[in-house]
Structures are given as C-alpha cells and as structure tokens.
Design a protein around this motif. Sequence first.
Motif, PDB file in Angstrom:
ATOM      1  N   GLU A   7       0.825  -1.211   0.000  1.00 37.49           N
ATOM      2  CA  GLU A   7       0.000   0.000   0.000  1.00 37.49           C
ATOM      3  C   GLU A   7       0.857   1.258   0.000  1.00 37.49           C
ATOM      4  O   GLU A   7       0.575   2.217  -0.713  1.00 37.49           O
ATOM      5  CB  GLU A   7      -0.947  -0.012   1.205  1.00 37.49           C
ATOM      6  N   LEU A  63       2.599   1.503  -3.447  1.00 38.59           N
ATOM      7  CA  LEU A  63       1.661   1.929  -4.478  1.00 38.59           C
ATOM      8  C   LEU A  63       1.368   3.420  -4.363  1.00 38.59           C
ATOM      9  O   LEU A  63       1.319   4.128  -5.370  1.00 38.59           O
ATOM     10  CB  LEU A  63       0.368   1.120  -4.392  1.00 38.59           C
ATOM     11  N   ALA A  64       1.190   3.913  -3.160  1.00 40.45           N
ATOM     12  CA  ALA A  64       0.947   5.344  -2.958  1.00 40.45           C
ATOM     13  C   ALA A  64       2.136   6.162  -3.456  1.00 40.45           C
ATOM     14  O   ALA A  64       1.964   7.200  -4.106  1.00 40.45           O
ATOM     15  CB  ALA A  64       0.685   5.627  -1.485  1.00 40.45           C
ATOM     16  N   LYS A  82       2.075   6.185  -7.250  1.00 36.61           N
ATOM     17  CA  LYS A  82       1.016   7.048  -7.760  1.00 36.61           C
ATOM     18  C   LYS A  82       1.449   8.516  -7.749  1.00 36.61           C
ATOM     19  O   LYS A  82       1.177   9.263  -8.689  1.00 36.61           O
ATOM     20  CB  LYS A  82      -0.268   6.888  -6.946  1.00 36.61           C
ATOM     21  N   GLN A 136       4.554   9.602  -7.935  1.00 34.33           N
ATOM     22  CA  GLN A 136       5.543   9.728  -9.012  1.00 34.33           C
ATOM     23  C   GLN A 136       4.856   9.855 -10.359  1.00 34.33           C
ATOM     24  O   GLN A 136       5.277  10.652 -11.206  1.00 34.33           O
ATOM     25  CB  GLN A 136       6.485   8.529  -9.032  1.00 34.33           C
ATOM     26  N   THR A 137       3.812   9.084 -10.589  1.00 38.41           N
ATOM     27  CA  THR A 137       3.094   9.121 -11.861  1.00 38.41           C
ATOM     28  C   THR A 137       2.506  10.499 -12.107  1.00 38.41           C
ATOM     29  O   THR A 137       2.600  11.031 -13.215  1.00 38.41           O
ATOM     30  CB  THR A 137       1.982   8.060 -11.874  1.00 38.41           C
ATOM     31  N   VAL A 138       1.919  11.101 -11.082  1.00 42.86           N
ATOM     32  CA  VAL A 138       1.338  12.435 -11.226  1.00 42.86           C
ATOM     33  C   VAL A 138       2.421  13.436 -11.608  1.00 42.86           C
ATOM     34  O   VAL A 138       2.230  14.274 -12.495  1.00 42.86           O
ATOM     35  CB  VAL A 138       0.631  12.864  -9.920  1.00 42.86           C
TER      36      VAL A 138
END
Length: 74
Positions: free
Chosen positions: A7, A10-11, A14, A16-18
Amino acid sequence: MSDFNPEVELARLKVQTVILRKKVYKRSRLDRYKGELLQLKRQGATTAELQRWLKDKHIKVVWTTVKRWLDNNG
C-alpha cells in the motif's frame, strides 16, 4: 520478515506518476502568429500555404508542425 508494504509503495508510485505526467507547455513559435494563421486558414489557405507564409516571416517549420498546431489551436 520483509518490510515491504504494498500500500505504501503503491501510494509512492502514484505520486511519481502524477509528477511525471505533468504536462509542461512550451510556447510554440507559431503562437506569435495565431491570429494571422487562423484568419488565413478560415479564408481557405492550405497547410502548405501557411507553411510558405511562415517561411516568408523567417519561421522555418515543417508541414506536420503547422498541421499539429492547427489541430490544437484552430
């Protein structure tokens, strides 16, 4: 025992993706002539004619650049 927490990982991914997807807008050299280009296009000028018009203004761009710019702005 592993300290892996899916968890938390994954956070982190996420976030990094933004950051990576953040679109940076760089002004186009064609933006300076937006009004003229759009008026010429409305009058029936082709993309190749617009490219030649820009060349007369000492703006050297390829046909696809003009086409993409028109798709986004016209």
